[in-house]
Structures are given as C-alpha cells and as structure tokens.
Design a protein around this motif. Structure first.
Motif, PDB file in Angstrom:
ATOM      1  N   ALA A 198       0.834  -1.200   0.000  1.00 25.65           N
ATOM      2  CA  ALA A 198       0.000   0.000   0.000  1.00 25.65           C
ATOM      3  C   ALA A 198       0.874   1.257   0.000  1.00 25.65           C
ATOM      4  O   ALA A 198       1.975   1.254   0.571  1.00 25.65           O
ATOM      5  CB  ALA A 198      -0.908  -0.004   1.228  1.00 25.65           C
ATOM      6  N   PRO A 199       0.391   2.320  -0.617  1.00 25.89           N
ATOM      7  CA  PRO A 199       1.131   3.588  -0.547  1.00 25.89           C
ATOM      8  C   PRO A 199       1.389   3.966   0.907  1.00 25.89           C
ATOM      9  O   PRO A 199       0.531   3.787   1.773  1.00 25.89           O
ATOM     10  CB  PRO A 199       0.178   4.587  -1.216  1.00 25.89           C
ATOM     11  N   GLY A 200       2.576   4.447   1.178  1.00 25.55           N
ATOM     12  CA  GLY A 200       2.956   4.798   2.543  1.00 25.55           C
ATOM     13  C   GLY A 200       3.677   3.677   3.276  1.00 25.55           C
ATOM     14  O   GLY A 200       4.352   3.922   4.270  1.00 25.55           O
ATOM     15  N   ASP A 201       3.546   2.438   2.792  1.00 24.66           N
ATOM     16  CA  ASP A 201       4.268   1.316   3.392  1.00 24.66           C
ATOM     17  C   ASP A 201       5.746   1.461   3.022  1.00 24.66           C
ATOM     18  O   ASP A 201       6.068   1.835   1.890  1.00 24.66           O
ATOM     19  CB  ASP A 201       3.723  -0.010   2.842  1.00 24.66           C
ATOM     20  N   PRO A 202       6.655   1.160   3.943  1.00 21.63           N
ATOM     21  CA  PRO A 202       8.086   1.262   3.627  1.00 21.63           C
ATOM     22  C   PRO A 202       8.501   0.415   2.412  1.00 21.63           C
ATOM     23  O   PRO A 202       9.478   0.731   1.748  1.00 21.63           O
ATOM     24  CB  PRO A 202       8.788   0.768   4.894  1.00 21.63           C
ATOM     25  N   MET A 205       2.527  -8.067  10.284  1.00 21.54           N
ATOM     26  CA  MET A 205       2.940  -9.148   9.374  1.00 21.54           C
ATOM     27  C   MET A 205       1.955  -9.337   8.224  1.00 21.54           C
ATOM     28  O   MET A 205       2.354  -9.748   7.137  1.00 21.54           O
ATOM     29  CB  MET A 205       3.164 -10.458  10.137  1.00 21.54           C
ATOM     30  N   THR A 206       0.688  -9.010   8.448  1.00 18.52           N
ATOM     31  CA  THR A 206      -0.295  -9.244   7.384  1.00 18.52           C
ATOM     32  C   THR A 206      -0.110  -8.319   6.192  1.00 18.52           C
ATOM     33  O   THR A 206      -0.593  -8.619   5.104  1.00 18.52           O
ATOM     34  CB  THR A 206      -1.744  -9.126   7.890  1.00 18.52           C
ATOM     35  N   ARG A 207       0.621  -7.234   6.348  1.00 20.44           N
ATOM     36  CA  ARG A 207       0.873  -6.368   5.188  1.00 20.44           C
ATOM     37  C   ARG A 207       1.662  -7.130   4.126  1.00 20.44           C
ATOM     38  O   ARG A 207       1.457  -6.928   2.930  1.00 20.44           O
ATOM     39  CB  ARG A 207       1.576  -5.084   5.605  1.00 20.44           C
ATOM     40  N   HIS A 208       2.524  -8.050   4.541  1.00 18.96           N
ATOM     41  CA  HIS A 208       3.278  -8.875   3.588  1.00 18.96           C
ATOM     42  C   HIS A 208       2.353  -9.895   2.920  1.00 18.96           C
ATOM     43  O   HIS A 208       2.481 -10.171   1.725  1.00 18.96           O
ATOM     44  CB  HIS A 208       4.433  -9.584   4.281  1.00 18.96           C
ATOM     45  N   ARG A 209       1.427 -10.435   3.681  1.00 16.94           N
ATOM     46  CA  ARG A 209       0.445 -11.386   3.136  1.00 16.94           C
ATOM     47  C   ARG A 209      -0.392 -10.706   2.064  1.00 16.94           C
ATOM     48  O   ARG A 209      -0.566 -11.223   0.966  1.00 16.94           O
ATOM     49  CB  ARG A 209      -0.436 -11.895   4.283  1.00 16.94           C
ATOM     50  N   GLU A 210      -0.917  -9.538   2.406  1.00 15.61           N
ATOM     51  CA  GLU A 210      -1.775  -8.824   1.460  1.00 15.61           C
ATOM     52  C   GLU A 210      -1.015  -8.344   0.233  1.00 15.61           C
ATOM     53  O   GLU A 210      -1.560  -8.326  -0.867  1.00 15.61           O
ATOM     54  CB  GLU A 210      -2.465  -7.671   2.179  1.00 15.61           C
TER      55      GLU A 210
END
Length: 137
Positions: free
Chosen positions: A38-42, A114-119
């Motif tokens: 997502a935008p804003g994610d490192p 951790m779910t940001r990597h999953r998504e």
C-alpha cells in the motif's frame, strides 16, 4: 471469486464451532506477479515478487503460531497437478492444537504488521480447515 479474508459468516462459523481438538489448515495460494504494498508502506514500490513478500508473512506467522502451540507442517511450491486442474502457486499447511490456539495467533501483537506482507504478496487463496484424523507430529 478471489478471496483474501473470510466472510463474516465464515469467521463466525469457525469461531463458534464447539470442536476443541486439533485443527490443520490447508491454504492454497495464488501469488501476485509483483508484490503490491500500500502507498505509505516502507516496501511500497519495491520490485519484488508476490512470493517473496508472502514468504516474509510465513516467516513471521510461523513464529506467532509457535507461541500458541502451532506449527508450520508444509510450505511448498506447486510442482504440477497430477489429478484435476488448478491454478495455485503454493500450499501452506498449518497445525494448531486447538481452534482457540489459532484464534490466539490472530491476536498476536505483530499480526497486523505481518499481514501487510500477506496482502502484498497474495492475489487470492482458499483456506480449508480440517480436523485431523491422523497426524504424526
């Protein structure tokens, strides 16, 4: 229809099931070609595969699952379909000593992170909850 999360009815049905014995989850995974943070994610704009992003989720979730007695039994790329046809890239099989243990892993302090990597890594998945008949753990 591609899915990444259970419906509200699926979640309630799982959560409220009275079975308190062990469960195993079979995840059929379809990766994005490129990770989509997502935008804003490192990691936003990183040029990496969906599989690489999802692997970071598996690494972190395996640790969270272990804290409640869960174990990753298998994370494997699909080689081929010997019977039938499918379009899955990988399989992940997790074992938990109880439904409550799995629910506890979802409440882990690092779960949201951790779910940001999953998504970012998954296009869609099927998650099949089983009640093991036999297990050699």
């Amino acid at each position: 229809m591609p899915a990444l999360q259970p419906t509200a009815d699926q979640f309630r049905s799982f959560r409220d099931d009275p079975h308190d014995g062990p469960i195993a989850q079979v995840n059929l995974l379809k990766y994005r070609v490129r990770a989509a943070y997502a935008p804003g994610d490192p990691e936003y704009g990183a040029d990496e595969s969906g599989a690489a992003a999802y692997q970071r989720y598996v690494d972190a979730f395996t640790i969270a699952a272990a804290e409640v007695g869960g174990i990753c039994l298998l994370h494997s790329n699909v080689e081929r379909f010997f019977i039938g046809a499918g379009d899955w890239d990988a399989v992940l099989v997790m074992h938990f000593p109880s439904r409550a243990a799995f629910m506890g892993s979802l409440g882990h302090g690092d779960y949201v992170a951790m779910t940001r990597h999953r998504e970012a890594g998954l296009l869609c998945q099927e998650l099949i909850v089983t009640r093991p008949v036999t297990a050699d753990l």
